[in-house]
Design a protein around this motif. Structure first.
Motif, PDB file in Angstrom:
ATOM      1  N   THR A   2     -32.012 -25.414 -14.735  1.00  0.00           N
ATOM      2  CA  THR A   2     -33.178 -25.542 -13.868  1.00  0.00           C
ATOM      3  C   THR A   2     -33.431 -27.001 -13.566  1.00  0.00           C
ATOM      4  OG1 THR A   2     -34.156 -23.587 -14.841  1.00  0.00           O
ATOM      5  CG2 THR A   2     -35.638 -25.067 -13.696  1.00  0.00           C
ATOM      6  N   LYS A  39     -35.708 -18.880   1.307  1.00  0.00           N
ATOM      7  CA  LYS A  39     -34.549 -18.639   0.438  1.00  0.00           C
ATOM      8  C   LYS A  39     -34.825 -19.072  -1.001  1.00  0.00           C
ATOM      9  CE  LYS A  39     -31.267 -18.867   4.227  1.00  0.00           C
ATOM     10  NZ  LYS A  39     -31.006 -17.442   4.273  1.00  0.00           N
ATOM     11  N   VAL A  41     -36.320 -22.021  -2.106  1.00  0.00           N
ATOM     12  CA  VAL A  41     -36.406 -23.456  -2.377  1.00  0.00           C
ATOM     13  C   VAL A  41     -37.843 -23.890  -2.095  1.00  0.00           C
ATOM     14  CG1 VAL A  41     -35.614 -25.739  -1.653  1.00  0.00           C
ATOM     15  CG2 VAL A  41     -33.981 -23.841  -1.820  1.00  0.00           C
ATOM     16  N   THR A  72     -35.745 -26.719  -6.849  1.00  0.00           N
ATOM     17  CA  THR A  72     -34.886 -25.546  -6.844  1.00  0.00           C
ATOM     18  C   THR A  72     -34.185 -25.418  -8.184  1.00  0.00           C
ATOM     19  OG1 THR A  72     -33.047 -24.430  -5.715  1.00  0.00           O
ATOM     20  CG2 THR A  72     -32.925 -26.829  -5.855  1.00  0.00           C
ATOM     21  N   THR A  73     -33.764 -24.215  -8.502  1.00  0.00           N
ATOM     22  CA  THR A  73     -32.936 -23.989  -9.686  1.00  0.00           C
ATOM     23  C   THR A  73     -31.455 -24.056  -9.327  1.00  0.00           C
ATOM     24  OG1 THR A  73     -33.041 -21.602  -9.355  1.00  0.00           O
ATOM     25  CG2 THR A  73     -34.684 -22.581 -10.843  1.00  0.00           C
ATOM     26  N   LEU A  74     -31.148 -24.177  -8.046  1.00  0.00           N
ATOM     27  CA  LEU A  74     -29.760 -24.250  -7.607  1.00  0.00           C
ATOM     28  C   LEU A  74     -29.131 -25.574  -8.004  1.00  0.00           C
ATOM     29  CD1 LEU A  74     -30.147 -22.881  -3.965  1.00  0.00           C
ATOM     30  CD2 LEU A  74     -29.238 -21.651  -5.965  1.00  0.00           C
ATOM     31  N   GLU A  75     -27.895 -25.511  -8.394  1.00  0.00           N
ATOM     32  CA  GLU A  75     -27.123 -26.728  -8.646  1.00  0.00           C
ATOM     33  C   GLU A  75     -26.760 -27.354  -7.295  1.00  0.00           C
ATOM     34  OE1 GLU A  75     -26.170 -28.375 -11.563  1.00  0.00           O
ATOM     35  OE2 GLU A  75     -27.767 -27.108 -12.325  1.00  0.00           O
ATOM     36  N   ALA A  78     -24.413 -25.408  -4.810  1.00  0.00           N
ATOM     37  CA  ALA A  78     -25.049 -24.200  -4.291  1.00  0.00           C
ATOM     38  C   ALA A  78     -26.159 -24.554  -3.308  1.00  0.00           C
ATOM     39  CB  ALA A  78     -25.595 -23.355  -5.440  1.00  0.00           C
ATOM     40  N   LEU A  79     -26.891 -25.628  -3.577  1.00  0.00           N
ATOM     41  CA  LEU A  79     -27.930 -26.070  -2.648  1.00  0.00           C
ATOM     42  C   LEU A  79     -27.309 -26.511  -1.327  1.00  0.00           C
ATOM     43  CD1 LEU A  79     -30.811 -26.795  -1.861  1.00  0.00           C
ATOM     44  CD2 LEU A  79     -30.524 -28.960  -3.112  1.00  0.00           C
ATOM     45  N   LEU A  82     -26.402 -23.511   0.605  1.00  0.00           N
ATOM     46  CA  LEU A  82     -27.591 -22.912   1.202  1.00  0.00           C
ATOM     47  C   LEU A  82     -27.976 -23.664   2.475  1.00  0.00           C
ATOM     48  CD1 LEU A  82     -30.750 -21.590  -0.465  1.00  0.00           C
ATOM     49  CD2 LEU A  82     -30.987 -23.341   1.269  1.00  0.00           C
ATOM     50  N   TYR A 110     -29.980 -35.798  -5.724  1.00  0.00           N
ATOM     51  CA  TYR A 110     -30.350 -34.751  -6.666  1.00  0.00           C
ATOM     52  C   TYR A 110     -30.593 -35.448  -7.994  1.00  0.00           C
ATOM     53  CZ  TYR A 110     -30.341 -29.936  -8.437  1.00  0.00           C
ATOM     54  OH  TYR A 110     -30.702 -28.721  -8.976  1.00  0.00           O
TER      55      TYR A 110
END
Length: 172
Positions: A2, A39, A41, A72-75, A78-79, A82, A110
């Motif tokens: 996360t 989505k 975010v 976001t929890t996306l790495e 993956a972000l 998206l 990030y």
């Protein structure tokens, strides 16, 4: 993993062509933010919209640009996927570099993560320190941000921008 509240995740938004679906670039960018949020975010802060001359200078229409701070929890990979998916949903077809576009979404930073390998995303974005259309909006959403590689503050980066970049705020 996360994303912690201490990780500042920054994205850039830009467009200089009208969209058949949304209209003017600024409206398209607002719709893109809504699509990103839909989505999962979280949009924490968004800068004003800024107009900037195309880089390199050309006869293209000026761009509308902004920066958003997100959670976001996306790495990162993956972000980025998206963001590219949203671009595709909005009708973007990737072609030549620096071409006019309906929508451009970039992962700028990030947290303090660094990545310069062959696989995207490159972190931080390799050209963010040279672009007024990124740095000026960035001061509105993350005024205390420091470049993860150089350690320079956003204000220091602005002070050493190459000359000749024309940009103006169009909305507060």
């Amino acid at each position: 993993m996360t994303a912690s509240s201490k990780e500042t995740i920054l994205i850039a938004l830009g467009a200089n062509l009208p969209s058949a679906r949304f209209g003017a670039p600024r409206v398209t960018l607002e719709a893109a933010l809504a699509a990103i949020a839909a989505k999962g975010v979280q949009i924490l802060r968004r800068s004003s919209w800024w107009e900037s001359e195309p880089m390199p200078v050309s006869d293209q229409p000026w761009y509308v640009n902004g920066v958003a701070s997100i959670a976001t929890t996306l790495e990162p990979a993956a972000l980025l996927a998206l963001l590219h998916g949203v671009e595709a949903e909005f009708g973007r077809i990737r072609g030549a570099r620096n071409e006019a576009r309906l929508l451009d979404l970039d992962l700028l930073a990030y947290g303090d993560r660094r990545r310069d390998g062959p696989e995207p995303p490159l972190l931080p974005h390799p050209r963010l320190a040279d672009r007024a259309f990124v740095l000026l909006p960035l001061t509105e959403v993350a005024p205390d941000w420091h470049h993860p590689v150089s350690g320079e503050s956003v204000r220091q980066l602005i002070a050493r921008l190459p000359e000749g970049q024309r940009i103006r705020r169009v909305e507060g």
